[in-house]
Design a protein around this motif. Structure first.
Motif, PDB file in Angstrom:
ATOM      1  N   UNK A 198       0.789  -1.326  -0.023  1.00  0.00           N
ATOM      2  CA  UNK A 198      -0.078   0.017   0.085  1.00  0.00           C
ATOM      3  C   UNK A 198       0.853   1.392   0.042  1.00  0.00           C
ATOM      4  N   UNK A 199       2.026   1.131  -0.606  1.00  0.00           N
ATOM      5  CA  UNK A 199       2.888   2.278  -0.618  1.00  0.00           C
ATOM      6  C   UNK A 199       2.147   3.372  -1.491  1.00  0.00           C
ATOM      7  N   UNK A 200       2.089   4.853  -1.171  1.00  0.00           N
ATOM      8  CA  UNK A 200       1.379   5.753  -1.728  1.00  0.00           C
ATOM      9  C   UNK A 200      -0.008   6.025  -1.266  1.00  0.00           C
ATOM     10  N   UNK A 201      -0.395   5.245  -0.297  1.00  0.00           N
ATOM     11  CA  UNK A 201      -1.992   5.355   0.040  1.00  0.00           C
ATOM     12  C   UNK A 201      -1.786   6.867   0.914  1.00  0.00           C
ATOM     13  N   UNK A 202      -2.967   7.494   0.582  1.00  0.00           N
ATOM     14  CA  UNK A 202      -3.023   8.753   1.020  1.00  0.00           C
ATOM     15  C   UNK A 202      -4.080   8.762   2.292  1.00  0.00           C
ATOM     16  N   UNK A 203      -3.831   9.449   3.317  1.00  0.00           N
ATOM     17  CA  UNK A 203      -4.666   9.715   4.249  1.00  0.00           C
ATOM     18  C   UNK A 203      -4.865  11.339   4.601  1.00  0.00           C
ATOM     19  N   UNK A 204      -6.252  11.658   4.988  1.00  0.00           N
ATOM     20  CA  UNK A 204      -6.068  13.262   5.190  1.00  0.00           C
ATOM     21  C   UNK A 204      -5.243  13.555   6.528  1.00  0.00           C
ATOM     22  N   UNK A 205      -4.574  14.446   6.844  1.00  0.00           N
ATOM     23  CA  UNK A 205      -3.963  15.009   8.049  1.00  0.00           C
ATOM     24  C   UNK A 205      -5.144  15.308   9.032  1.00  0.00           C
ATOM     25  N   UNK A 206      -6.308  15.853   8.592  1.00  0.00           N
ATOM     26  CA  UNK A 206      -7.242  16.411   9.778  1.00  0.00           C
ATOM     27  C   UNK A 206      -7.957  15.241  10.439  1.00  0.00           C
ATOM     28  N   UNK A 236      -7.167  11.542  10.753  1.00  0.00           N
ATOM     29  CA  UNK A 236      -6.513  10.149  10.549  1.00  0.00           C
ATOM     30  C   UNK A 236      -5.725   9.859  11.673  1.00  0.00           C
ATOM     31  N   UNK A 237      -5.251   8.741  11.967  1.00  0.00           N
ATOM     32  CA  UNK A 237      -4.478   8.359  13.335  1.00  0.00           C
ATOM     33  C   UNK A 237      -3.302   9.391  13.322  1.00  0.00           C
ATOM     34  N   UNK A 238      -2.473   9.470  12.010  1.00  0.00           N
ATOM     35  CA  UNK A 238      -1.442  10.172  11.993  1.00  0.00           C
ATOM     36  C   UNK A 238      -1.691  11.751  12.327  1.00  0.00           C
ATOM     37  N   UNK A 239      -2.599  12.236  11.803  1.00  0.00           N
ATOM     38  CA  UNK A 239      -2.943  13.538  12.096  1.00  0.00           C
ATOM     39  C   UNK A 239      -3.298  13.985  13.324  1.00  0.00           C
ATOM     40  N   UNK A 240      -3.814  12.966  14.207  1.00  0.00           N
ATOM     41  CA  UNK A 240      -3.871  12.984  15.842  1.00  0.00           C
ATOM     42  C   UNK A 240      -2.509  13.250  16.637  1.00  0.00           C
TER      43      UNK A 240
END
Length: 360
Positions: free
Chosen positions: A89-97, A99-103
Motif C-alpha cells: 500500500x505504498x502511496x496510500x493517502x490519508x487526510x491529515x485532519x 487520521x491517526x497520524x493527524x491526531x
C-alpha cells in the motif's frame, strides 16, 4: 476531539501495561545497520526504518507517513514506506485532519488508538482487522516531518511503553535522515543556482566581447568613408590655409579613432584591462590642438575663456600621442567642469631643456 470522545484514544493505557524489558544490544545492532545504510537512497532508508519498526514492535503492519513534497502542505499524508500486511500500500493517502497520524501530529507525541479502522474511513480494509495502532511524530526542523506507526492485528498483541520508546528512537533516526536529505537538496539547488549564475556571467562576457568585435568592425566602414572625404577635402582646400589647418586636426583625430577602433577589436586585452602603448614621434602643439578641438563646444557652452601658453618652437616627443591627447583632454574637461560659468581656463605647456650628453 472526535477520537477521544469516541473512546478510541488509549494512549493513557501505555503506562499501565506491563512493559517488556528493553533489548538495547539488539537495538544498537539494528541502529548501526541503519547508520551504515545512510549511503542508500532516502526511500530505501525509510523502507529499512519501516521494516525495523515492524520487527522491533512485533507488529503486523508498519509504515511511515509523509507529505508528498515534504513541505508545509499537511492536507494529506502519504504512506511513503510500508511493511507487513500493508506492504503493498505504498502511496496510500490519508487526510491529515482526520487520521491517526493527524491526531499524533496535533497532540505532539506518541498516540495509541484502538480499532482505528472502525472510526477512520481513510484506512484500508486490512484483514485481519487492526486491533491497535501506535503512531509517533517524526521530529523535524521546526515542525514534524510526518509520522512512523505500527499496527497490531492480533487481540493478544498490544503495545506498551517499550514499543513507544523504540518507535520514538526510530522516529528520531528518520527525522535526522530527512533533515540531512532536505539540507543536501537545498545545497544541490544552491550549487545549481551558483553554476547557472556563473554560466550566465560567462555568456554575458562572451556576448560583450562579440558585441565589441562587431562594433569595431562596423566602425571601420564610416571611418574609411570619412578618411576618404578628408583626403578629397584637403585637395580642394590647398589654397585655403584655415581650412587646411582644420583638416590637419581632422586627420590626426581620424588616426586616433582608427587606433581606438583597433583597441576595441582586441577584446582579450579589453577583458584583461590591458591597453597597448604605441610610441611614435609627435608634436606637442598638435597634441594640444587636438585636445582643444575636443573641448571647444564645452568651453562655449559654459561661457568660459580659454587661454593657452605654448612654446613658440615646435616640441617633439616620443610617446603615445593618442594617450597624451586623452590626458590633456581629460585635464581640460575637468577644468571646464569645475570652473565657474564665465571663468577663465588657462593651459600652459613648458619644454624643459634637455640635459647635455655625457661624454664617455
Amino acid at each position: 476531539m472526535r477520537a477521544r470522545s469516541a473512546g478510541i484514544l488509549k494512549t493513557d493505557e501505555l503506562g499501565n501495561r506491563a512493559a517488556r524489558s528493553p533489548d538495547y544490544a539488539a537495538e544498537c545492532v539494528a541502529l548501526r545497520r541503519l547508520a551504515r545504510a545512510l549511503v542508500a537512497s532516502d526511500l530505501a532508508l525509510l523502507q529499512s526504518l519501516a521494516d525495523s519498526a515492524l520487527k522491533f514492535c512485533g507488529a503486523g503492519s508498519a509504515g511511515i507517513s509523509l507529505p508528498e513534497d515534504g513541505g508545509d502542505d499537511r492536507e494529506s499524508l502519504y504512506w511513503t514506506a510500508t511493511a507487513g500486511l500493508c506492504d503493498k500500500l505504498v502511496g496510500h493517502a490519508v487526510p491529515c485532519e482526520d487520521s491517526p497520524s493527524g491526531i499524533a501530529l496535533e497532540l505532539g507525541g506518541p498516540q495509541l488508538l484502538a480499532y482505528p479502522q472502525r472510526h477512520f474511513a481513510c484506512l484500508p480494509a486490512l484483514e485481519p482487522e487492526v486491533v491497535e495502532e501506535l503512531v509517533v511524530p517524526i521530529p523535524g526542523d521546526g515542525e514534524p516531518w510526518g509520522t512512523i506507526w505500527v499496527m497490531s492485528h492480533e487481540h493478544g498483541r498490544v503495545f506498551d511503553e517499550e514499543d513507544a520508546r523504540l518507535l520514538e528512537s526510530l522516529a528520531s533516526f528518520a527525522g535526522a535522515v530527512l533533515s540531512m536529505s532536505r539540507s543536501k537538496d537545498a545545497a544541490i539547488a544552491e550549487a545549481a543556482q551558483a553554476r547557472a549564475a556563473r554560466e550566465a556571467l560567462q555568456l554575458s562576457d562572451t556576448r560583450k566581447d562579440e558585441f565589441l568585435a562587431m562594433l569595431g568592425h562596423e566602425l571601420r566602414n564610416p571611418i574609411a568613408a570619412i578618411d576618404s572625404a578628408i583626403k578629397v577635402a584637403r585637395r580642394l582646400a590647398q589654397v585655403q590655409q584655415a581650412a587646411s589647418g582644420m583638416l590637419d586636426i581632422a586627420e590626426r583625430q581620424m588616426r586616433q579613432l582608427k587606433r581606438l577602433t583597433d583597441d576595441l577589436l582586441d577584446a582579450s586585452r579589453i577583458k584583461q584591462g590591458k591597453v597597448p602603448i604605441v610610441r611614435t614621434h609627435g608634436n606637442v602643439q598638435d597634441i594640444v590642438a587636438d585636445a582643444l578641438s575636443s573641448v571647444a563646444s564645452d568651453i562655449e557652452w559654459h561661457g568660459n575663456t580659454l587661454t593657452t601658453d605654448l612654446p613658440a618652437a615646435p616640441v617633439t616627443v616620443y610617446a603615445d600621442t593618442a594617450r597624451l591627447t586623452q590626458v590633456v583632454t581629460n585635464l581640460l574637461s575637468n577644468a571646464i567642469k569645475y570652473t565657474p560659468r564665465g571663468g577663465t581656463v588657462a593651459l600652459s605647456v613648458q619644454a624643459e631643456a634637455s640635459p647635455p650628453a655625457t661624454r664617455r
